[in-house]
Design an enzyme around this catalytic site. Structure first.
Site, PDB file in Angstrom:
ATOM      1  N   ASP A 141       0.853  -1.197   0.000  1.00  0.00           N
ATOM      2  CA  ASP A 141       0.000   0.000   0.000  1.00  0.00           C
ATOM      3  C   ASP A 141       0.888   1.245   0.000  1.00  0.00           C
ATOM      4  OD1 ASP A 141      -2.376   1.376  -0.033  1.00  0.00           O
ATOM      5  OD2 ASP A 141      -2.671   1.308   2.143  1.00  0.00           O
ATOM      6  N   LYS A 143       2.066   4.639  -0.973  1.00  0.00           N
ATOM      7  CA  LYS A 143       1.445   5.849  -1.536  1.00  0.00           C
ATOM      8  C   LYS A 143       1.971   7.019  -0.701  1.00  0.00           C
ATOM      9  CE  LYS A 143      -2.456   4.850   1.378  1.00  0.00           C
ATOM     10  NZ  LYS A 143      -3.804   4.408   1.517  1.00  0.00           N
ATOM     11  N   ASN A 146       1.639   7.238   3.068  1.00  0.00           N
ATOM     12  CA  ASN A 146       2.442   6.352   3.922  1.00  0.00           C
ATOM     13  C   ASN A 146       3.910   6.748   3.948  1.00  0.00           C
ATOM     14  OD1 ASN A 146       0.538   4.594   4.939  1.00  0.00           O
ATOM     15  ND2 ASN A 146       0.498   3.373   3.072  1.00  0.00           N
ATOM     16  N   THR A 181      -5.087   1.948  -2.657  1.00  0.00           N
ATOM     17  CA  THR A 181      -5.525   3.178  -3.305  1.00  0.00           C
ATOM     18  C   THR A 181      -5.359   2.949  -4.802  1.00  0.00           C
ATOM     19  OG1 THR A 181      -4.519   4.265  -1.443  1.00  0.00           O
ATOM     20  CG2 THR A 181      -5.137   5.673  -3.288  1.00  0.00           C
TER      21      THR A 181
END
Ligand code: ADE
Length: 448
Positions: A141, A143, A146, A181
């Site tokens: 994840d 992105k 993060n 996402t």
């Protein structure tokens, strides 16, 4: 963040040995609060997950193994996991507290980064990703949300090893999920034929590099199906200001077929990547105990559960901020936000007022409702939930009134969920509606 878990964490003040403070961030599955260890005074970021949300999915051994690995690893560009605790209803991850904010906010502020700066972040990103992949942990994840920055402007990846939590593993050992996402997700993740987590992470790193250099996403479409089609075909165009080296590397990363996509060893050999590359030295494994993780995930007895304390209902005064707290609230000694009105997209705002705190609260409620928001109040905190479904779901906003001096209040307004530009539009209307109570010092509008 759902209403239920928000209400549950709303007034938590202490968990185990940690006093809980303000909310640092929130997402679909988790909320992050500032925590202070009561013996050492050291600050941490405490990530709170509701067990009923994440444990519905069978807790595979792999998840426990990955979290254990994250406790063992120490890398300068990865947010450290110090401790894992659980109460009956929640799991708490005690994480290193990173003070420089999200890389996303820097891009929102500066529009796009200079090539050397983008390269520096990308090198740190690849170095950390390589380190985790070589220990069998993928992020899944990646992105900008993060990617945090520390006080020295270095990249810190958060949630490594944690993003396996709500995801499903099938018997073939490959990951099956589409709940990332979408803008950053690799094509093979979308079609769900099982995928190699490491290759999918590389794709996300390519999208991040594009965003750093361009200031916008390579794949966008208001229609989700069309967005997936664009990702699947790697249908994107590099802007003219990308150098040939950057363009070549991005094209090799954003290759739809994972078998043909560049891997980390090849990225490390790329001439654009290599420029000025000084890989950080890192220590190998740390000598830490993993019994907290065993206890939380084995779930055999209740002996390990930590105590949770809640705020006594109804405090009659807003929280009083001292000078240090005031400075930390406005990020790294930069108080300019209090005095300058900037035009950039922001997910946080604040204003000052000399009106009594209860009046500020009722004026905010009165202003938010006609703008299409449901209002929940508790003491001097408010939660505004938009009725409309925006580009990234409902807009959710948290506000808190702080006392900074007798008869001087600071109001913090923070986006919790939803689209940043929609938040900016909301704040423009909201601050216009509040103009009678906003304090203007020497002709300056202090709503920032
Ligand atoms: N928000 C999410 N994780 C964080 C962390 N580790 N430090 C500061 N803010 C955060």
């Amino acid at each position: 963040m759902s209403d239920k878990s928000d209400k549950n964490t709303f007034n938590l003040t202490r968990v185990g040995k940690y006093e809980l403070g303000r909310t640092l961030g929130s997402g679909n599955f988790a909320k992050v609060k500032l925590g202070k260890h009561v013996d050492t005074g050291k600050q941490f970021a405490i990530k709170i997950l509701e067990k009923d949300k994440i444990l519905k999915v069978k807790m595979a051994e792999q998840i426990k193994r990955e979290i254990s690995t994250m406790k063992l690893v120490k890398h300068p560009n990865i947010v450290e996991l110090h401790e894992v605790m659980a109460s009956k209803a929640r799991i708490y991850f005690v994480l290193e507290y990173v003070t420089g904010g999200e890389l996303f906010n820097k891009i929102a502020r500066e529009k796009k980064l200079k090539e050397d700066e983008a390269r520096k972040y990308f090198q740190q990103l690849i170095n950390a990703v390589d380190y985790c992949h070589s220990r069998g942990v993928c992020h899944r994840d990646l992105k900008p949300e993060n990617l945090l920055l520390d006080s020295r402007g270095n990249l810190k990846i958060s949630d490594f090893g944690l993003s396996a939590l709500p995801q499903q593993l099938r018997e073939d050992g490959l990951l099956h999920t589409t709940c990332g996402t979408p803008n950053y997700v690799a094509p093979e993740v979308i079609v769900d034929r099982g995928y190699d987590g490491a290759k999918a992470d590389i794709w996300s790193c390519g999208v991040i590099l594009f965003v750093l250099l361009a200031g916008y996403l390579p794949f966008t479409d208001s229609n989700l199906v069309n967005l997936y089609k664009k990702i699947y075909k790697a249908d994107f165009t590099c802007p003219a200001w990308f150098s040939p080296g950057a363009k070549k590397l991005i094209m090799r990363i954003l290759t739809p077929n994972p078998k043909h996509r560049i891997d980390v060893p090849q990225i490390l050999q790329d001439s654009w990547f290599k420029k000025g590359y000084k890989p950080e030295k890192y220590t190998q494994f740390r000598d830490v105990k993993l019994d907290d993780i065993d206890a939380v995930f084995n779930n055999e007895s209740d002996d390990h559960l930590v105590a949770e304390q809640r705020e006594q209902p109804r405090s009659s005064k807003p929280t009083l901020l001292n000078a240090f707290e005031l400075i930390s609230l406005n990020k790294g000694l930069n108080l300019s936000g209090l005095f300058e009105k900037k035009e950039e997209a922001k997910s946080e705002s604040m204003f000052t007022s000399k009106h009594p705190a209860p009046e500020i609260i009722s004026k905010m409620e009165e202003t938010a409702k006609p703008l299409g928001f449901n209002v929940q109040k508790r003491d001097y905190k408010m939660k505004l939930q938009g009725f409309d479904i925006g580009r990234k779901g409902h807009l959710s906003i948290a506000t808190e009134v702080f006392e900074v001096a007798p008869s001087l209040y600071l109001v913090e307004v923070k986006k919790q969920c939803g689209d940043t530009l929609e938040y900016n539009r909301f704040y423009e209307n909201f601050s216009t509606g509040l103009k009678d109570i906003v304090w203007k010092a020497d002709g300056l509008d202090v709503a920032a």
